[in-house]
Write a protein that holds these residues in place. Sequence first.
Motif, PDB file in Angstrom:
ATOM      1  N   GLU A 152      11.816   4.466 -29.445  1.00  0.00           N
ATOM      2  CA  GLU A 152      13.138   5.103 -29.415  1.00  0.00           C
ATOM      3  C   GLU A 152      13.098   6.358 -30.277  1.00  0.00           C
ATOM      4  N   PHE A 153      13.937   7.326 -29.883  1.00  0.00           N
ATOM      5  CA  PHE A 153      14.020   8.574 -30.663  1.00  0.00           C
ATOM      6  C   PHE A 153      15.488   8.814 -31.009  1.00  0.00           C
ATOM      7  N   LEU A 154      16.167   7.733 -31.425  1.00  0.00           N
ATOM      8  CA  LEU A 154      17.615   7.815 -31.668  1.00  0.00           C
ATOM      9  C   LEU A 154      17.882   8.218 -33.112  1.00  0.00           C
ATOM     10  N   ARG A 155      18.763   9.210 -33.300  1.00  0.00           N
ATOM     11  CA  ARG A 155      19.192   9.537 -34.666  1.00  0.00           C
ATOM     12  C   ARG A 155      20.460   8.763 -34.962  1.00  0.00           C
ATOM     13  N   GLU A 156      20.538   8.159 -36.124  1.00  0.00           N
ATOM     14  CA  GLU A 156      21.795   7.490 -36.470  1.00  0.00           C
ATOM     15  C   GLU A 156      22.892   8.552 -36.503  1.00  0.00           C
ATOM     16  N   GLY A 157      24.060   8.163 -35.999  1.00  0.00           N
ATOM     17  CA  GLY A 157      25.190   9.102 -35.969  1.00  0.00           C
ATOM     18  C   GLY A 157      25.262   9.834 -34.645  1.00  0.00           C
ATOM     19  N   LYS A 218       8.483  18.776 -41.691  1.00  0.00           N
ATOM     20  CA  LYS A 218       9.225  20.036 -41.512  1.00  0.00           C
ATOM     21  C   LYS A 218      10.289  20.167 -42.610  1.00  0.00           C
ATOM     22  N   ILE A 219      10.925  19.086 -42.926  1.00  0.00           N
ATOM     23  CA  ILE A 219      11.963  19.092 -43.971  1.00  0.00           C
ATOM     24  C   ILE A 219      11.331  19.360 -45.337  1.00  0.00           C
ATOM     25  N   SER A 220      10.234  18.696 -45.616  1.00  0.00           N
ATOM     26  CA  SER A 220       9.572  18.952 -46.914  1.00  0.00           C
ATOM     27  C   SER A 220       9.031  20.378 -46.972  1.00  0.00           C
ATOM     28  N   ALA A 252      15.917  23.681 -35.952  1.00  0.00           N
ATOM     29  CA  ALA A 252      16.361  22.325 -36.330  1.00  0.00           C
ATOM     30  C   ALA A 252      15.409  21.729 -37.373  1.00  0.00           C
ATOM     31  N   PHE A 253      16.016  20.949 -38.267  1.00  0.00           N
ATOM     32  CA  PHE A 253      15.260  20.255 -39.316  1.00  0.00           C
ATOM     33  C   PHE A 253      14.613  21.223 -40.288  1.00  0.00           C
ATOM     34  N   LEU A 254      15.270  22.384 -40.432  1.00  0.00           N
ATOM     35  CA  LEU A 254      14.851  23.336 -41.471  1.00  0.00           C
ATOM     36  C   LEU A 254      16.001  23.552 -42.452  1.00  0.00           C
ATOM     37  N   ASN A 255      16.839  22.536 -42.632  1.00  0.00           N
ATOM     38  CA  ASN A 255      17.935  22.634 -43.606  1.00  0.00           C
ATOM     39  C   ASN A 255      17.454  22.101 -44.954  1.00  0.00           C
ATOM     40  N   GLY A 259      16.791  16.471 -49.643  1.00  0.00           N
ATOM     41  CA  GLY A 259      15.662  15.783 -49.006  1.00  0.00           C
ATOM     42  C   GLY A 259      16.076  14.680 -48.049  1.00  0.00           C
ATOM     43  N   TYR A 260      15.084  14.083 -47.401  1.00  0.00           N
ATOM     44  CA  TYR A 260      15.398  13.097 -46.359  1.00  0.00           C
ATOM     45  C   TYR A 260      15.473  11.681 -46.938  1.00  0.00           C
ATOM     46  N   GLY A 261      16.284  10.870 -46.277  1.00  0.00           N
ATOM     47  CA  GLY A 261      16.403   9.440 -46.609  1.00  0.00           C
ATOM     48  C   GLY A 261      16.466   8.685 -45.300  1.00  0.00           C
ATOM     49  N   GLY A 262      17.165   7.570 -45.302  1.00  0.00           N
ATOM     50  CA  GLY A 262      17.334   6.820 -44.057  1.00  0.00           C
ATOM     51  C   GLY A 262      16.308   5.710 -43.928  1.00  0.00           C
ATOM     52  N   SER A 263      16.474   4.941 -42.843  1.00  0.00           N
ATOM     53  CA  SER A 263      15.608   3.767 -42.664  1.00  0.00           C
ATOM     54  C   SER A 263      14.345   4.130 -41.917  1.00  0.00           C
ATOM     55  N   CYS A 264      14.208   5.410 -41.519  1.00  0.00           N
ATOM     56  CA  CYS A 264      13.053   5.753 -40.683  1.00  0.00           C
ATOM     57  C   CYS A 264      12.028   6.652 -41.364  1.00  0.00           C
ATOM     58  N   PHE A 265      12.447   7.900 -41.702  1.00  0.00           N
ATOM     59  CA  PHE A 265      11.461   8.838 -42.230  1.00  0.00           C
ATOM     60  C   PHE A 265      10.659   8.278 -43.405  1.00  0.00           C
ATOM     61  N   PRO A 266      11.340   7.800 -44.483  1.00  0.00           N
ATOM     62  CA  PRO A 266      10.528   7.333 -45.626  1.00  0.00           C
ATOM     63  C   PRO A 266       9.547   6.232 -45.208  1.00  0.00           C
ATOM     64  N   PHE A 323      23.081   8.309 -46.159  1.00  0.00           N
ATOM     65  CA  PHE A 323      21.866   9.147 -46.219  1.00  0.00           C
ATOM     66  C   PHE A 323      22.022  10.404 -45.397  1.00  0.00           C
ATOM     67  N   LYS A 324      23.041  10.420 -44.516  1.00  0.00           N
ATOM     68  CA  LYS A 324      23.352  11.615 -43.719  1.00  0.00           C
ATOM     69  C   LYS A 324      24.752  11.415 -43.176  1.00  0.00           C
ATOM     70  N   PRO A 325      25.363  12.461 -42.599  1.00  0.00           N
ATOM     71  CA  PRO A 325      26.727  12.293 -42.090  1.00  0.00           C
ATOM     72  C   PRO A 325      26.786  11.390 -40.864  1.00  0.00           C
ATOM     73  N   THR A 390      26.011  14.470 -49.263  1.00  0.00           N
ATOM     74  CA  THR A 390      25.958  14.267 -47.801  1.00  0.00           C
ATOM     75  C   THR A 390      26.897  15.264 -47.150  1.00  0.00           C
ATOM     76  N   GLU A 391      26.432  15.927 -46.090  1.00  0.00           N
ATOM     77  CA  GLU A 391      27.211  17.031 -45.526  1.00  0.00           C
ATOM     78  C   GLU A 391      28.205  16.563 -44.459  1.00  0.00           C
ATOM     79  N   TRP A 392      29.138  15.681 -44.859  1.00  0.00           N
ATOM     80  CA  TRP A 392      30.199  15.259 -43.938  1.00  0.00           C
ATOM     81  C   TRP A 392      31.082  16.461 -43.599  1.00  0.00           C
TER      82      TRP A 392
HETATM   83  C1  UDX Z   1      15.256   9.984 -37.401  1.00  0.00           C
HETATM   84  C2  UDX Z   1      14.739  10.789 -36.216  1.00  0.00           C
HETATM   85  O1  UDX Z   1      15.470  12.014 -36.127  1.00  0.00           O
HETATM   86  C3  UDX Z   1      14.938   9.994 -34.927  1.00  0.00           C
HETATM   87  O2  UDX Z   1      14.401  10.711 -33.833  1.00  0.00           O
HETATM   88  C4  UDX Z   1      14.209   8.665 -35.073  1.00  0.00           C
HETATM   89  O3  UDX Z   1      14.365   7.876 -33.900  1.00  0.00           O
HETATM   90  C5  UDX Z   1      14.763   7.899 -36.265  1.00  0.00           C
HETATM   91  O4  UDX Z   1      14.618   8.686 -37.456  1.00  0.00           O
HETATM   92  P1  UDX Z   1      17.552   9.441 -38.525  1.00  0.00           P
HETATM   93  O5  UDX Z   1      16.694   8.895 -39.617  1.00  0.00           O
HETATM   94  O6  UDX Z   1      18.680   8.636 -38.000  1.00  0.00           O
HETATM   95  O7  UDX Z   1      16.625   9.810 -37.238  1.00  0.00           O
HETATM   96  O8  UDX Z   1      18.208  10.779 -39.078  1.00  0.00           O
HETATM   97  P2  UDX Z   1      17.842  12.329 -39.006  1.00  0.00           P
HETATM   98  O9  UDX Z   1      18.991  13.023 -38.414  1.00  0.00           O
HETATM   99  O10 UDX Z   1      16.515  12.527 -38.409  1.00  0.00           O
HETATM  100  O11 UDX Z   1      17.766  12.715 -40.579  1.00  0.00           O
HETATM  101  C6  UDX Z   1      16.807  12.064 -41.364  1.00  0.00           C
HETATM  102  C7  UDX Z   1      16.942  12.589 -42.792  1.00  0.00           C
HETATM  103  O12 UDX Z   1      16.521  13.948 -42.852  1.00  0.00           O
HETATM  104  C8  UDX Z   1      18.366  12.554 -43.338  1.00  0.00           C
HETATM  105  O13 UDX Z   1      18.332  12.094 -44.669  1.00  0.00           O
HETATM  106  C9  UDX Z   1      18.801  14.000 -43.307  1.00  0.00           C
HETATM  107  O14 UDX Z   1      19.715  14.288 -44.360  1.00  0.00           O
HETATM  108  C10 UDX Z   1      17.484  14.714 -43.551  1.00  0.00           C
HETATM  109  N1  UDX Z   1      17.448  16.084 -43.016  1.00  0.00           N
HETATM  110  C11 UDX Z   1      17.539  16.261 -41.670  1.00  0.00           C
HETATM  111  C12 UDX Z   1      17.252  17.145 -43.887  1.00  0.00           C
HETATM  112  O15 UDX Z   1      17.173  16.960 -45.103  1.00  0.00           O
HETATM  113  N2  UDX Z   1      17.156  18.395 -43.384  1.00  0.00           N
HETATM  114  C13 UDX Z   1      17.258  18.638 -42.044  1.00  0.00           C
HETATM  115  O16 UDX Z   1      17.175  19.798 -41.648  1.00  0.00           O
HETATM  116  C14 UDX Z   1      17.459  17.539 -41.161  1.00  0.00           C
END
Ligand code: UDX
Length: 436
Positions: A152-157, A218-220, A252-255, A259-266, A323-325, A390-392
Amino acid sequence: MKVTIIGSGYVGLVTAVCFADLGHEVICIEKDDNKLNKLKNGIVPIYEPGLDDLLDKNRKENRIKFSNSIEEGVNFSNIIYLCVGTPQGEDGKADLSQVEEASRQIALYMKDYKLIVEKSTVPVNTHQWVKKTIKRYIKNKEIEFDVASNPEFLREGSALYDFMNPDRIVIGVESKKAENLLKELYKYFIDKNYKFLITTPAAAELIKHASNSFLAMKISYINMIAELCEKVGADINEVADGIGSDKRIGRAFLNAGIGYGGSCFPKDVKAFIKIAEEHGIDFGLLKETEKINKQRRLKFIEKIEEVLWISKDKNIAIWGLAFKPNTDDIREAPSIDVVKELYRLKANLFLYDPKAMENFKLLFPEKDNIHYKDDPYSAVEEADALLILTEWDEFININLEKIKAKMRLPIIIDGRNIYDKKKLLELGFEYYCIGR
Ligand code: UDX
């Protein structure tokens, strides 16, 4: 078609509801009784925009049902999706115990051909283990089955949008039968010319980890550039616009930010590094990705001390715990590290998040100097500083004059670069942000 989904978390429930909405008949198996009761009553146990309405619609049209019985699930259809959790284990490897348990239980109830499909994010070659497990536990060794991968390539939210508008659907199969079943299941998308990539299970498993790790990298990368921007007085958003305009790079993903969090990237970056190590390969690039990301939180905390000098007894408002909006998920959220450190320094914390406060309270219960507020304005009453993690949208469109009037000191430390620096300075704020 009939489909069985095992696991009704962020991935399983979205997959089940979307398959139902496409006209398939779905059974979703959930072993947690509390979650199951909610689902049977049409209550979605997680926050995912639009999911409750879509579940309601499909429950009413009897296309989706819920059960805790794997036996019922195995007998319901010949396509069985594994959407169970694959959390990070102690040593950074993915914990696949739920995948193993589900595979074992499926084997016990199989009476005819089944296609078992991995949707959970799993290390490459997990499909071999699923096959081996089913072979070991199946009662009738004559029964044929296939194991496939369909990451799956689903982003939460934005999970519903991402499911219904995929950049690509990837299936990793080992037989024509498995391929044809999945082609039928995804017919809606194939007919609409969505990219449908057919490969091997190993490649499909790798694509998932490689995609997520690339996005994390890309984010780092942009956060590393942001460090230099701060030193040389360049604006990281302008730099990101400049490089992101190259179609090969993409904006995209150059913000830059905390830094990144969530249940996937780390988890996925760690697991990918581990997988490579197990095959004698050093994914140094991803180790650096991880290191930079960890440093973002430490640098943000340092920035707080640079700005406030002493945090002890200061009233500090924090907007954004998720971890994100657009999610209530706080897993690996930067807010956890920031709140932990400021609590240690004995600051008075006033926390607000539109959706994630209930989850955050499980980690940081309301007590002595941790307070939860019902809205962003009351969180900043008499505050000596406001931190944005978090950028709500709610924060982006806030009435800043009203905020300034409520604060004891007009200090904003913005971890997500949501405001225009020039405008904030004109309003009389001390405004600190990332890479600008
Ligand atoms: C990610 C992948 O995008 C998705 O394809 C995969 O299926 C699951 O993992 P998700 O973790 O839900 O999705 O959120 P995502 O929108 O990717 O953001 C991940 C983290 O990166 C967040 O903490 C977000 O704040 C951060 N982020 C994202 C940045 O710091 N900068 C950006 O430019 C984009």
